[in-house]
Design a protein around this motif. Sequence first.
Motif: not given
Lengths: 381, 262, 294
Positions: B237-262
């Motif tokens: 699960t560590t391996a799987v969630l690590y991979v999932a997290e990477r893709s989540l983070v990449r997704g967040e960064r590309s979203s134009p509506i990501s948090r204003r605080s970032a």
Amino acid sequence: MNVGRGGALERLVGDLQGARLSRREFVARGLGMGLGLEAVGSLLAACGEREREKPPAAQSADLGPLERELHIYNWSDYIAQDTVANFEREFGVRVTYDTYESNEEMIAKLQAGATGYDIIVPTGYVVPVLVATDLIVPLHRKYLTNWNNLSPIFQNLPTDPGNAHTVPWQWGTSGIAYRRDKVNTAVDSWAVFFDRRLGGKMTMMDDAREVIGAMLRYRGHSLNSVRPAELAQAKQDAIAAKPQLKAYISAPVKGQLVSGDVWVAQLWNGDTVQAQAEEPNVAYVLPKEGCTIWNDSLCIPASARHPRAAHEWMNYILRPEVGAAISRATGYGTPNVDAARLLEHPVTFPTAEELKRLEFPVDLGPDTAAWDQIWTEIKAA
Amino acid sequence: MGLVAVAVLVYAFLHLPILVLVAFSFNASKFSAEWRGFTLEWYHRLLERADVIHGLEISLVVATASTAISAALGTLLALALARHRFLGRRMVEGFLYVPIVTPEIVVGISLLLLFALLRLPLGVATIVIAHVAFSLSFVVIVVRARLEGMDTSLEEAALILGADEITTFRRVTLPQLWPGVVAGALLAFILSFDDFVITSFVAGSGTSTLPIVVYGMARRNVEPSINAISTIILVVTTAVLYVAERSLVRGERSSPISRRSA
Amino acid sequence: MSGARRRLLAWLQRRPAARAWALLGPGMVWLVLFFLLPLVIMAAYSLMPRGTYGGVQPGFTLEHYRRFFDPLYLAILRRTVVWSVGCTVVCLLVGYPVAYLVARAGRWRAVLLFLVVLPFWTSFLVRTFAMIFLLRDGGLVNTVLLRLGLIDAPLTLLYTPFAVLLGLVYGFLPFMILPIYASLEKLDPTLLEAAETLGATPAAGFRRITFPLSLPGVVAGCFLVFIPSMGSFLTADLLGGAKQLMIGNLIQNQFAAARNWPFGSAASFVVTALVLVAVITYLRVREPAADGAR
């Protein structure tokens, strides 16, 4: 038996014999009248004697060809590693194997209508309940060619006269396991649990039947007693023992017995044998006041879809080498005499002398509520 | 900072038993009483324990299915409760708390009775049904907590600019809501994966989940192969969630509506 | 596709309530069928006499409810409430700082969240056995304390109320952390910056801005911990040595060895009703505040 009930009882028996009552109604009414389960069972058997001339049709019927599947529902970790695989290979039957933790869990599922199991393994005292509620069926002895490997002790159990419905699987006793290197007094009686000097180093099982039963035997009563006075005394004794107990814990106490955290534990013989393998200083004793002997048996539920395969399984485990392998793995006693001869460290059959102080538990019927009330009060104390 | 100290202690508290259990998967003693030497025996044993492997498979299938369903249905429910006024709203709210309040054993047995009445064969489907039934409320609570602080101005802006409701939901609401949904889904997954009581009543022949198998082993024979499979699960699960997290983070960064605080 | 979509949207626009029910529909159907209906069956059971072999017999009786209102059972209920409140308080005190930190951890957020949740990917039982090993007389904690010379004789940690509390907190901590995190995470830091500019101390900033805004998460977390801990029984058994009964143990026993399903059902309903009343009361009180905060 209460004389006042005599008339009503006669009428009841008459109704049963005249087929105006089903067996099941008879049991329910008999228990409702306050008869013990053994009494009802004996009456049923006695009525059955008259009809011995014509054996029930089911027994001689043919079960047809061997099915390709078998669904077993057994206690967890209660079999050798390769028993199922060997059976599958030899008979070409695909086996699904599921496990449960308590008789009540298994009964609850069956009573609520769960189907899909061909073999269940209830403890002895549950069998009359299953028979009376038509949840299991009589066996076809003709498929059980290895029947006579069984020890006579287990061939005609009080809980299933003539073993019409059961094939004994394993048996055990509930005595006291202790560290002989830590305890310098002799441990041979239930009284040890009142010993203040061993306070905090002792455990009893987390099981109402075992704890209350032990306290009943301590005072010389039957561990199936339903007499209020005897039960009240047992309750007081159990509450008196409680401060010395570290915990109520059943089989998992093995680890702490081995590590020395626990010095005296009410425990089954099979579990004790496993602890002894890692710590030879663990000893086992059957208390002088007496204790439980129990056995689990294979039965076939009424809803079973593969009865022929089920019988084949039963006959298979009656083979000496298979029975021996199972006992070797579980550490419990095999009811199979020939199997016992094959074991290096067999759980020895009780001697005649020991048998005198061993008692099989039977179902308490409506008095289960009274026992439960007492157990709750002990736990809440 | 005191805050960091507390947090560190908490993490230590959470993980110490885990470290212990991993260590004992290598212990050459059956009862995990004390250290008796290093061994890989319990991992070898796992290969023989078809019941453990099978239990893991079933657990994963059930957890994935029930999480997906709970997350979807739960988010819809949360949206309805947080954003809409309708007749019977209070009643629905109260009703949603009942699954959490009811003891698991009651949920389990009552479901068994229902399945018996309907003559539904017990199996993976019945386990999934049961798991969704008890995890829905949890998802609703978590997602709703997120919704209730969310700024609706972005959605209003989108609607004014001409987007229809479905598009607004997909491209404005959902990305903002996503962390809440993920939190709720994680909760649902844990609840399902670890559930024992309810599952023991509704599992059928051949569909024992991992907790049922483990509990069975533990009651009679506490064998470190349980520790071995838990360690394996942790690593995977560590391996799987690590991979999932990477893709989540990449997704967040590309979203134009990501948090204003970032 | 877009034609159907347009039509669907137009239809929904005409009926605002329908919109709500379309969202509610699937979830509610599931719950009604697979949660409410079984419970109704149970309710029926709680009013029927006990069957001789377990299960029920036809009939009607209030005896099971009457029996539950006996001091013996009420004492068990009271003890359970105390435990649950204690567990909730500890979870809050311990979990809030963690949630706070994780919410402000920037890119470490995902990792830290993951670490909170990771222990729960192992089996509850295995974790509990690990705790038993730690807390035992000869266990790790005692061994370390003895070696460090901090104690002379092993502390009795296992099979005590302390162990049960520890076990409960351990089991329910993520239920507190996750909702609070979800609430805190969307907190706008510019609010705090503004407060600072206006002269507020960090403590005041927390008290008057952060904490109130995280309240929905806190409340959710408290419910998610308190309520299930009321029904727990395995922890009391395994870590408490089964010496004390929580109401969950009592109920579980009724469906197991005691074979008294109606009584177990009645007990469950009383507990469920109690908690439900508390929850609804709280919701009534909260409702006006929630509307105001918008």
